[in-house]
Each structure stands twice: as structure tokens, then as C-alpha cells.
Design a protein around this motif. Structure first.
Motif, PDB file in Angstrom:
ATOM      1  N   ASP A 190      -5.658  18.570   2.380  1.00  0.00           N
ATOM      2  CA  ASP A 190      -6.177  17.435   2.917  1.00  0.00           C
ATOM      3  C   ASP A 190      -7.683  17.787   3.252  1.00  0.00           C
ATOM      4  N   GLY A 191      -8.192  19.026   3.523  1.00  0.00           N
ATOM      5  CA  GLY A 191      -9.404  19.482   4.013  1.00  0.00           C
ATOM      6  C   GLY A 191      -9.714  20.972   3.552  1.00  0.00           C
ATOM      7  N   TYR A 192     -11.048  21.106   3.261  1.00  0.00           N
ATOM      8  CA  TYR A 192     -11.540  22.341   2.815  1.00  0.00           C
ATOM      9  C   TYR A 192     -12.784  22.488   3.489  1.00  0.00           C
ATOM     10  N   LEU A 193     -12.989  23.266   4.855  1.00  0.00           N
ATOM     11  CA  LEU A 193     -14.096  23.440   5.326  1.00  0.00           C
ATOM     12  C   LEU A 193     -14.613  24.849   5.355  1.00  0.00           C
ATOM     13  N   LEU A 194     -15.570  25.259   5.635  1.00  0.00           N
ATOM     14  CA  LEU A 194     -16.122  26.399   5.792  1.00  0.00           C
ATOM     15  C   LEU A 194     -16.438  26.575   7.298  1.00  0.00           C
ATOM     16  N   LYS A 195     -16.401  28.096   7.837  1.00  0.00           N
ATOM     17  CA  LYS A 195     -16.393  28.235   9.294  1.00  0.00           C
ATOM     18  C   LYS A 195     -17.448  28.117   9.878  1.00  0.00           C
ATOM     19  N   GLU A 196     -18.733  27.812   8.961  1.00  0.00           N
ATOM     20  CA  GLU A 196     -19.968  27.455   9.423  1.00  0.00           C
ATOM     21  C   GLU A 196     -20.269  26.083  10.113  1.00  0.00           C
ATOM     22  N   VAL A 197     -19.135  25.105  10.112  1.00  0.00           N
ATOM     23  CA  VAL A 197     -19.419  23.742  10.478  1.00  0.00           C
ATOM     24  C   VAL A 197     -19.405  23.695  11.854  1.00  0.00           C
ATOM     25  N   SER A 198     -20.225  22.715  12.514  1.00  0.00           N
ATOM     26  CA  SER A 198     -20.290  22.486  13.857  1.00  0.00           C
ATOM     27  C   SER A 198     -19.228  22.137  14.607  1.00  0.00           C
ATOM     28  N   PRO A 199     -18.740  22.329  15.889  1.00  0.00           N
ATOM     29  CA  PRO A 199     -17.606  21.800  16.532  1.00  0.00           C
ATOM     30  C   PRO A 199     -17.462  20.292  16.382  1.00  0.00           C
ATOM     31  N   LYS A 200     -18.442  19.659  16.419  1.00  0.00           N
ATOM     32  CA  LYS A 200     -18.501  18.030  15.971  1.00  0.00           C
ATOM     33  C   LYS A 200     -17.796  17.802  14.706  1.00  0.00           C
ATOM     34  N   GLU A 201     -18.391  18.513  13.730  1.00  0.00           N
ATOM     35  CA  GLU A 201     -17.973  18.306  12.330  1.00  0.00           C
ATOM     36  C   GLU A 201     -16.439  18.531  12.283  1.00  0.00           C
ATOM     37  N   SER A 211       5.365  16.549   3.188  1.00  0.00           N
ATOM     38  CA  SER A 211       4.250  16.161   2.608  1.00  0.00           C
ATOM     39  C   SER A 211       3.337  15.354   3.524  1.00  0.00           C
ATOM     40  N   ASP A 212       3.852  14.539   4.557  1.00  0.00           N
ATOM     41  CA  ASP A 212       3.190  13.913   5.566  1.00  0.00           C
ATOM     42  C   ASP A 212       2.388  14.886   6.665  1.00  0.00           C
ATOM     43  N   ILE A 213       2.734  16.334   6.705  1.00  0.00           N
ATOM     44  CA  ILE A 213       1.794  17.077   7.318  1.00  0.00           C
ATOM     45  C   ILE A 213       0.615  17.463   6.766  1.00  0.00           C
ATOM     46  N   HIS A 214      -0.518  17.059   7.516  1.00  0.00           N
ATOM     47  CA  HIS A 214      -2.001  17.360   6.940  1.00  0.00           C
ATOM     48  C   HIS A 214      -2.476  18.707   7.176  1.00  0.00           C
ATOM     49  N   ILE A 215      -2.992  19.327   6.032  1.00  0.00           N
ATOM     50  CA  ILE A 215      -3.678  20.690   6.206  1.00  0.00           C
ATOM     51  C   ILE A 215      -5.034  20.693   5.936  1.00  0.00           C
ATOM     52  N   ILE A 216      -5.810  21.433   6.852  1.00  0.00           N
ATOM     53  CA  ILE A 216      -7.138  21.738   6.612  1.00  0.00           C
ATOM     54  C   ILE A 216      -7.304  23.105   6.456  1.00  0.00           C
ATOM     55  N   LEU A 217      -7.919  23.569   5.518  1.00  0.00           N
ATOM     56  CA  LEU A 217      -8.312  25.103   5.466  1.00  0.00           C
ATOM     57  C   LEU A 217      -9.660  25.463   5.836  1.00  0.00           C
ATOM     58  N   LEU A 218      -9.738  26.164   6.883  1.00  0.00           N
ATOM     59  CA  LEU A 218     -11.027  26.654   7.564  1.00  0.00           C
ATOM     60  C   LEU A 218     -11.216  27.981   7.041  1.00  0.00           C
ATOM     61  N   THR A 219     -12.347  28.148   6.348  1.00  0.00           N
ATOM     62  CA  THR A 219     -12.408  29.448   5.720  1.00  0.00           C
ATOM     63  C   THR A 219     -14.084  29.947   5.648  1.00  0.00           C
ATOM     64  N   THR A 220     -14.180  31.109   5.279  1.00  0.00           N
ATOM     65  CA  THR A 220     -15.726  31.682   4.860  1.00  0.00           C
ATOM     66  C   THR A 220     -15.980  31.744   3.510  1.00  0.00           C
ATOM     67  N   PHE A 221     -14.859  31.385   2.770  1.00  0.00           N
ATOM     68  CA  PHE A 221     -14.875  31.429   1.319  1.00  0.00           C
ATOM     69  C   PHE A 221     -15.001  30.077   0.566  1.00  0.00           C
ATOM     70  N   ASP A 222     -15.846  29.737  -0.315  1.00  0.00           N
ATOM     71  CA  ASP A 222     -16.372  28.822  -1.062  1.00  0.00           C
ATOM     72  C   ASP A 222     -15.850  29.195  -2.600  1.00  0.00           C
ATOM     73  N   ASP A 223     -15.312  30.149  -2.851  1.00  0.00           N
ATOM     74  CA  ASP A 223     -14.691  30.660  -4.303  1.00  0.00           C
ATOM     75  C   ASP A 223     -14.042  29.656  -4.959  1.00  0.00           C
TER      76      ASP A 223
END
Length: 223
Positions: free
Chosen positions: A99-110, A74-86
Motif C-alpha cells: 500500500d506504500g513505498y517510502l524511502l527512509k529519507e522521508v521526514s517524520p511528518k511525511e 488482504s485487509d492489513i496495510h503494508i508500507i515498505l520503508l527502504t533505502t532502495f528505489d530499485d
């Protein structure tokens, strides 16, 4: 240093993310894998701080992998990086504790900012899916199967400031956004959130948001 596992079934994506993240002195990429089964095997050996993971992968996909990892680590953090916003992907990702849900269009800084935020206990949802996420919180709150009942003593001991933090969490705001609205530092908000979760004996901010929205829905129904 934040240790990261990158999981994506496309070699080009894996290697590109590896190059990007390895250029940051705060990050150490400790493994590159191509499906959820390999993620689980790698986690057992390496115990990363963050898993940066695609959703659609062979053998075991990112959503199911999130469920399996969070149940055991439970202490390991997970960010899903995807092309889908379904909706279904967002729903299940949050339900299983991503812990995170990001689309692959994010910038490197984001992306790098998101990793740092999540490593400190925050959560990140891509702006284009935030509204969907809030609606899903409300839907979850209306489902009796996921009713959450923290102890009465914990609820009674919440301060006014803690209630304000809870309300902001239910709106899908990040620690940084909450800090800006309440005029605190991010560190103070992280401390508030940790204390709140401890008082209510809840696992994470997703459960906290669901519990708060359940209470609002019950009050609305009684009016």
C-alpha cells in the motif's frame, strides 16, 4: 487508534521508529520484529492495521513477506520503508499489493501522514519513485500474464466521475491529490474508490491502474 508492527533488521531503526510513532496519540506500536518470518508470526497473533517494514531483511525479505501477508490478510496495510528505489523492488512490491513505498529519507511528518493515509485505504509512493511506479504500471499492463478482466456489467455501470477517479489512480496520484484535482474531499474519493473496486471486483488500486492502462494500450494498438 492505528495498531502498527515495525519490522527492520537494524535495532536502531526499529527503536527510533518506535519512539517516533509512539509519540503520536493516533498510533499504537504493538510489536517490533527483525525479519519477515517474525512479521508473519506476529501478524497471526496480533492482527495489526499497518505493517511498517524494511525490504532487505534476513530469513524472509519485505517483498516476499508482503506477498505472503496479502494472500492471507488482504485487509492489513503494508508500507515498505527502504533505502532502495530499485526497479525490481518497486515492481514486486506493487505486484504483491503493498500500500506504500517510502524511502527512509522521508521526514517524520511525511511518514506519519503516510500511515494515516494508508490506514484509510489510500496508497503512498515516495515522490522520487513515482515516475518509475507509473512506468511499471504500464509494463504490467502490457504483460498478458497479468491481464485483468472485470465483468462487463461493472464496466458499463461506471459513471463519468468514477472514470475520472480511475484515470487519476492510473497516474499514481494519492487520494489527497485526486481530491484536490477533482475538488472533492478525501473521504469522497475513498468512497468513490471503494465503489469502483466493488463494481469491477478488483482487489486494490494497483489492479485498477493495471486494468485501466491495459485498456488504453489496447486502444492505442488498434488505432
Amino acid at each position: 487508534m492505528i495498531e502498527i508492527i515495525i519490522a527492520d533488521d537494524q535495532e536502531l531503526i526499529r527503536e527510533s521508529l518506535n519512539i517516533l510513532l509512539s509519540a503520536n496519540k493516533e498510533f499504537k506500536v504493538i510489536d517490533l520484529v527483525e525479519n519477515g518470518k517474525e512479521v508473519i508470526q506476529s501478524v497471526a497473533k496480533r492482527q495489526p492495521d499497518i505493517i511498517l517494514m524494511d525490504i532487505r531483511m534476513p530469513v524472509i525479505d519485505g517483498v516476499e513477506c508482503t506477498r505472503i501477508i496479502k494472500e492471507k490478510y488482504s485487509d492489513i496495510h503494508i508500507i515498505l520503508l527502504t533505502t532502495f528505489d530499485d526497479d525490481e523492488y518497486i515492481y514486486n512490491s506493487l505486484k504483491y499489493g503493498a500500500d506504500g513505498y517510502l524511502l527512509k529519507e522521508v521526514s517524520p511528518k511525511e511518514l506519519t501522514d503516510a500511515i494515516i493515509t494508508v490506514s484509510k485505504g489510500g496508497s503512498i509512493i515516495h515522490p522520487s519513485v513515482t515516475t518509475k511506479a507509473i512506468n511499471l504500471f504500464s509494463e504490467l499492463a502490457n504483460q498478458s500474464a497479468v491481464n485483468i478482466h472485470p465483468g462487463d456489467d461493472g464496466v458499463k455501470n461506471l459513471s463519468d466521475k468514477e472514470w475520472q477517479v480511475i484515470e487519476k489512480v492510473s497516474l499514481g496520484l494519492s487520494n489527497k491529490e485526486i481530491a484536490q484535482e477533482l475538488h472533492f474531499s478525501e473521504g469522497t474519493i475513498r468512497n468513490y474508490l471503494s465503489i469502483i473496486l466493488d463494481k469491477l471486483q478488483l482487489r486494490d488500486r494497483t489492479q485498477l491502474a493495471i486494468w485501466y492502462l491495459q485498456g488504453k494500450n489496447r486502444k492505442s494498438g488498434n488505432e
